[in-house]
Scaffold this motif. Sequence first.
Motif, PDB file in Angstrom:
ATOM      1  N   THR A 425       0.928  -1.028  -0.066  1.00  0.00           N
ATOM      2  CA  THR A 425      -0.028   0.008  -0.033  1.00  0.00           C
ATOM      3  C   THR A 425       0.894   1.282  -0.136  1.00  0.00           C
ATOM      4  O   THR A 425       2.282   1.319   0.205  1.00  0.00           O
ATOM      5  CB  THR A 425      -0.880   0.106   1.007  1.00  0.00           C
ATOM      6  OG1 THR A 425      -1.690   1.131   1.116  1.00  0.00           O
ATOM      7  CG2 THR A 425      -0.175  -0.002   2.526  1.00  0.00           C
ATOM      8  N   THR A 464      -7.318   3.723   5.930  1.00  0.00           N
ATOM      9  CA  THR A 464      -8.446   4.251   4.851  1.00  0.00           C
ATOM     10  C   THR A 464      -8.188   5.444   4.416  1.00  0.00           C
ATOM     11  O   THR A 464      -7.988   6.456   5.016  1.00  0.00           O
ATOM     12  CB  THR A 464      -9.747   4.105   5.705  1.00  0.00           C
ATOM     13  OG1 THR A 464      -9.891   2.657   6.060  1.00  0.00           O
ATOM     14  CG2 THR A 464     -10.847   4.277   4.451  1.00  0.00           C
ATOM     15  N   SER A 503      -6.434  -0.930  -6.437  1.00  0.00           N
ATOM     16  CA  SER A 503      -6.389  -1.590  -5.300  1.00  0.00           C
ATOM     17  C   SER A 503      -6.642  -0.317  -4.204  1.00  0.00           C
ATOM     18  O   SER A 503      -7.465  -0.782  -3.346  1.00  0.00           O
ATOM     19  CB  SER A 503      -5.258  -2.481  -4.735  1.00  0.00           C
ATOM     20  OG  SER A 503      -4.971  -3.693  -5.850  1.00  0.00           O
ATOM     21  N   THR A 505      -8.057   2.133  -4.529  1.00  0.00           N
ATOM     22  CA  THR A 505      -9.250   2.718  -4.661  1.00  0.00           C
ATOM     23  C   THR A 505     -10.583   1.655  -4.588  1.00  0.00           C
ATOM     24  O   THR A 505     -11.622   1.753  -5.089  1.00  0.00           O
ATOM     25  CB  THR A 505      -9.447   3.484  -6.137  1.00  0.00           C
ATOM     26  OG1 THR A 505      -9.066   2.625  -7.203  1.00  0.00           O
ATOM     27  CG2 THR A 505      -8.708   4.712  -5.988  1.00  0.00           C
ATOM     28  N   ARG A 506     -10.102   0.369  -4.416  1.00  0.00           N
ATOM     29  CA  ARG A 506     -10.787  -0.851  -4.117  1.00  0.00           C
ATOM     30  C   ARG A 506     -11.365  -1.260  -5.304  1.00  0.00           C
ATOM     31  O   ARG A 506     -12.493  -2.000  -5.311  1.00  0.00           O
ATOM     32  CB  ARG A 506     -12.216  -0.381  -3.051  1.00  0.00           C
ATOM     33  CG  ARG A 506     -11.663   0.226  -1.598  1.00  0.00           C
ATOM     34  CD  ARG A 506     -10.800  -0.807  -0.796  1.00  0.00           C
ATOM     35  NE  ARG A 506     -10.583  -0.304   0.425  1.00  0.00           N
ATOM     36  CZ  ARG A 506      -9.091  -0.250   0.873  1.00  0.00           C
ATOM     37  NH1 ARG A 506      -8.152  -0.253  -0.020  1.00  0.00           N
ATOM     38  NH2 ARG A 506      -8.936   0.231   1.994  1.00  0.00           N
ATOM     39  N   ASN A 507     -10.907  -1.114  -6.519  1.00  0.00           N
ATOM     40  CA  ASN A 507     -11.105  -1.624  -7.652  1.00  0.00           C
ATOM     41  C   ASN A 507     -10.479  -3.063  -7.955  1.00  0.00           C
ATOM     42  O   ASN A 507      -9.597  -2.988  -8.551  1.00  0.00           O
ATOM     43  CB  ASN A 507     -11.257  -0.658  -8.911  1.00  0.00           C
ATOM     44  CG  ASN A 507     -11.805  -1.175 -10.119  1.00  0.00           C
ATOM     45  OD1 ASN A 507     -12.192  -2.714 -10.485  1.00  0.00           O
ATOM     46  ND2 ASN A 507     -11.680  -0.497 -11.181  1.00  0.00           N
ATOM     47  N   TYR A 508     -10.971  -4.086  -7.282  1.00  0.00           N
ATOM     48  CA  TYR A 508      -9.845  -5.253  -7.226  1.00  0.00           C
ATOM     49  C   TYR A 508     -10.045  -6.161  -8.561  1.00  0.00           C
ATOM     50  O   TYR A 508      -9.096  -6.516  -8.951  1.00  0.00           O
ATOM     51  CB  TYR A 508     -10.496  -5.986  -5.815  1.00  0.00           C
ATOM     52  CG  TYR A 508     -10.117  -5.437  -4.706  1.00  0.00           C
ATOM     53  CD1 TYR A 508     -11.209  -5.069  -3.868  1.00  0.00           C
ATOM     54  CD2 TYR A 508      -8.802  -5.054  -4.197  1.00  0.00           C
ATOM     55  CE1 TYR A 508     -10.854  -4.352  -2.427  1.00  0.00           C
ATOM     56  CE2 TYR A 508      -8.482  -4.416  -3.018  1.00  0.00           C
ATOM     57  CZ  TYR A 508      -9.801  -3.979  -2.148  1.00  0.00           C
ATOM     58  OH  TYR A 508      -9.236  -3.420  -1.162  1.00  0.00           O
ATOM     59  N   ALA A 535      -5.606  -8.714  -3.926  1.00  0.00           N
ATOM     60  CA  ALA A 535      -6.758  -8.302  -4.700  1.00  0.00           C
ATOM     61  C   ALA A 535      -7.636  -9.616  -4.640  1.00  0.00           C
ATOM     62  O   ALA A 535      -8.929  -9.122  -4.292  1.00  0.00           O
ATOM     63  CB  ALA A 535      -6.136  -7.714  -5.754  1.00  0.00           C
ATOM     64  N   ASN A 538      -9.324  -9.609  -1.280  1.00  0.00           N
ATOM     65  CA  ASN A 538     -10.344  -8.557  -0.780  1.00  0.00           C
ATOM     66  C   ASN A 538     -11.605  -8.708  -1.741  1.00  0.00           C
ATOM     67  O   ASN A 538     -12.681  -8.617  -1.348  1.00  0.00           O
ATOM     68  CB  ASN A 538      -9.816  -7.365  -1.129  1.00  0.00           C
ATOM     69  CG  ASN A 538      -8.586  -7.123   0.072  1.00  0.00           C
ATOM     70  OD1 ASN A 538      -8.720  -7.554   1.095  1.00  0.00           O
ATOM     71  ND2 ASN A 538      -7.651  -6.209  -0.182  1.00  0.00           N
ATOM     72  N   GLN A 539     -11.512  -9.341  -3.040  1.00  0.00           N
ATOM     73  CA  GLN A 539     -12.612  -9.551  -3.712  1.00  0.00           C
ATOM     74  C   GLN A 539     -13.589 -10.518  -3.244  1.00  0.00           C
ATOM     75  O   GLN A 539     -14.847 -10.323  -3.377  1.00  0.00           O
ATOM     76  CB  GLN A 539     -12.111  -9.840  -5.404  1.00  0.00           C
ATOM     77  CG  GLN A 539     -13.186  -9.772  -6.138  1.00  0.00           C
ATOM     78  CD  GLN A 539     -13.978  -8.574  -6.539  1.00  0.00           C
ATOM     79  OE1 GLN A 539     -13.368  -7.338  -6.507  1.00  0.00           O
ATOM     80  NE2 GLN A 539     -15.400  -8.424  -6.284  1.00  0.00           N
ATOM     81  N   ILE A 542     -15.463  -8.961  -0.567  1.00  0.00           N
ATOM     82  CA  ILE A 542     -16.488  -8.039  -1.155  1.00  0.00           C
ATOM     83  C   ILE A 542     -17.590  -8.945  -1.678  1.00  0.00           C
ATOM     84  O   ILE A 542     -19.097  -8.566  -1.494  1.00  0.00           O
ATOM     85  CB  ILE A 542     -15.935  -7.153  -2.231  1.00  0.00           C
ATOM     86  CG1 ILE A 542     -14.921  -5.958  -1.565  1.00  0.00           C
ATOM     87  CG2 ILE A 542     -16.876  -6.515  -3.004  1.00  0.00           C
ATOM     88  CD1 ILE A 542     -14.136  -5.414  -2.526  1.00  0.00           C
TER      89      ILE A 542
END
Length: 663
Positions: A425, A464, A503, A505-508, A535, A538-539, A542
């Motif tokens: 990160t 975050t 990643s 921006t949480r677009n895995y 990734a 995390n997907q 989600i």
Amino acid sequence: MACLSAKSQINTEQVMRIGQNAIYFEDYMLSIQYFNMVIQAKPEQAKPYFYRAVAKFNLEDYSGAEADATLAIERNPFLNDVWEIRGVARQNLGKYEEAISDYDKALEALPGNKQILFNKALAQDALKDYVSSEKTFNELMRHNPNYDRAYRGRAKLRMSQGDTLGAISDLDTALMLNKYSHEMYAMRAGLEATSTKNYEKALSDMNEAIRLQPQESQYYVIRAQVYYGLDNYDGAMEDYGNAINLDPYNMIAYYNRGILRAEINDINRAIEDFSAVLRLNPSDYRTLYNRAILYRNIHDFENALADVSKVIDVVPDFAVAHFLRSEIYKEMGDKRKAFQEYDKSIELVKRLSASEETRKIGDPFAKAFESNDPNLADVVARQFSELIKVNQKDDIEQQYNSKDIRGSVQNKEFVIEPEPMFVLTYYPSHSELKIKQNYIKDIDDINSSRILRFNIVVTNREQTLTDNKDIASHFESIQYFNSYLTTHTPRALDYFGRALDFSVTRNYKSAITDLDKAIALTPNFAMAYFLRAIARYNQIKIDDFASEPLKGGTDMAKINAMNRHSALMAVVADWDKLISLQPRLSIAYFNKGNTLLEMQDYVEALKCFDKAIQLEPTLGEAYYNRGYVYLKLGNKDSGVADLSKAGELGIVPSYNLLKRLAK
């Protein structure tokens, strides 16, 4: 602190002083890190072990405190305070004889010391050596006639001997000496309510205890019981609500309020209270039984049947539960199953009635069944209708003579879950307890290349994104990579950089696509496997969160479970590839262990955490998660040892979990 960590450069006296200052300001976790440095530089010294024992003791890591105190004694047996701290730690571990031996050693240097004598008397009481305990209390009072806690301690001793009036008399004396002791008011109230049934006096004492300590949730539970004894249901209901507001995990408050609500026929809200208990303890058979009764009363037979069946799973020989299930089946119209359950309950009653233990207890259901009591249904409904009684604890905390230590980090509430995975990160969450960075050469090489627009780090505490400018900068970076990739020959690092922005921006899904391309271009790109595993993981999380309740029945549930398992196996495959490329990377094994833990493959997860610790013995997160797995497998001793070590290495939730285990 990084400068101080070098063994050759450390000024041990200065670092020791900073650690002692940290103890004074109640920053026990930080103090442990300083004492670790001194011990690493000068392991032959006794004091750093002693002070680390003090810090661990205040974090309620009693096993760790005992071990450190022993190390201090081995180095300097003439350090008087260390005998006392080890004695108190052992007393909290239930090692009463060893604690008394330590107190005797401490009393050689400090004869007549009130705290040490007090602790010794409590330890003797715990061993049921009442004669010795009273002798020690008398010696304590001879040296310290105005010490109120001595009378409170002797009151506890007299309660152990069944001398209620003597206990109340000692508490009266203690309160004359110290009228501000809320614990003693609550203790006396408990005796008055349960032994002498003097509810008015008990209420007066509880009112005073709450006035002095309004944030103690258990006091409201005790006062609610007093109100109940006075037939003041409104007061009892209000106090159970007060207890729950202060402590949302107070199962007794929820349970007792549920019982009261059921008594006044407030069925739906009683069900809510019992449901709250079951969220905290899903296998509590008393609560399941009572909720089954209430569901049956409102003709919700499906839920009633589910609850009573869970009760039978927990207590299969529980005759009254089988009878209740028989009644539910009968009301559902299933006569065959109703007769089967009825016969089962009769069989159990006959078998249990022949038991001497059952006859001694006097099971009310068995008695009603054998005597053909026409009110048998009422007996079934009242099986668990009593309130759970709780008195102010009569176990009195030991006192530590050498320091007046305040506050405890372990009292902060933490969700009991594993330490999270390490991630790549741009935004680490900094902690003063983290003395070293998680260094990976490949990451340093990537940052040095200047191809990425930001420097990346490795952490398992990712911040975050909350700053709009930071968020905008990553969308701009994505646009930059979009433009670059359309006008230049793509490189693996370009796809990797854009995947990092995705990643963040949480677009895995887009990140995974880019990482697939990066790996296709450079199959040995280790950090691409690292980032893709995170990734993918995390997907999955989600997808779990966003999934609809299953509508396709058992077959659909099986398909979804198989798909989830396959997705997790893909994450494991990425960790395996990373390990093949970086076999000395401890956090790769740690992350693989976490993935296996998610799959409930505890045995293989343990192997991964073992390997991570072997590669990096100071990886506190691995000790914590291994301890977590040991507890899952029922190995409490190994779990506690690992949690203690994790706390020593800076993992704060360890001490909260150790405290819960002790309770």
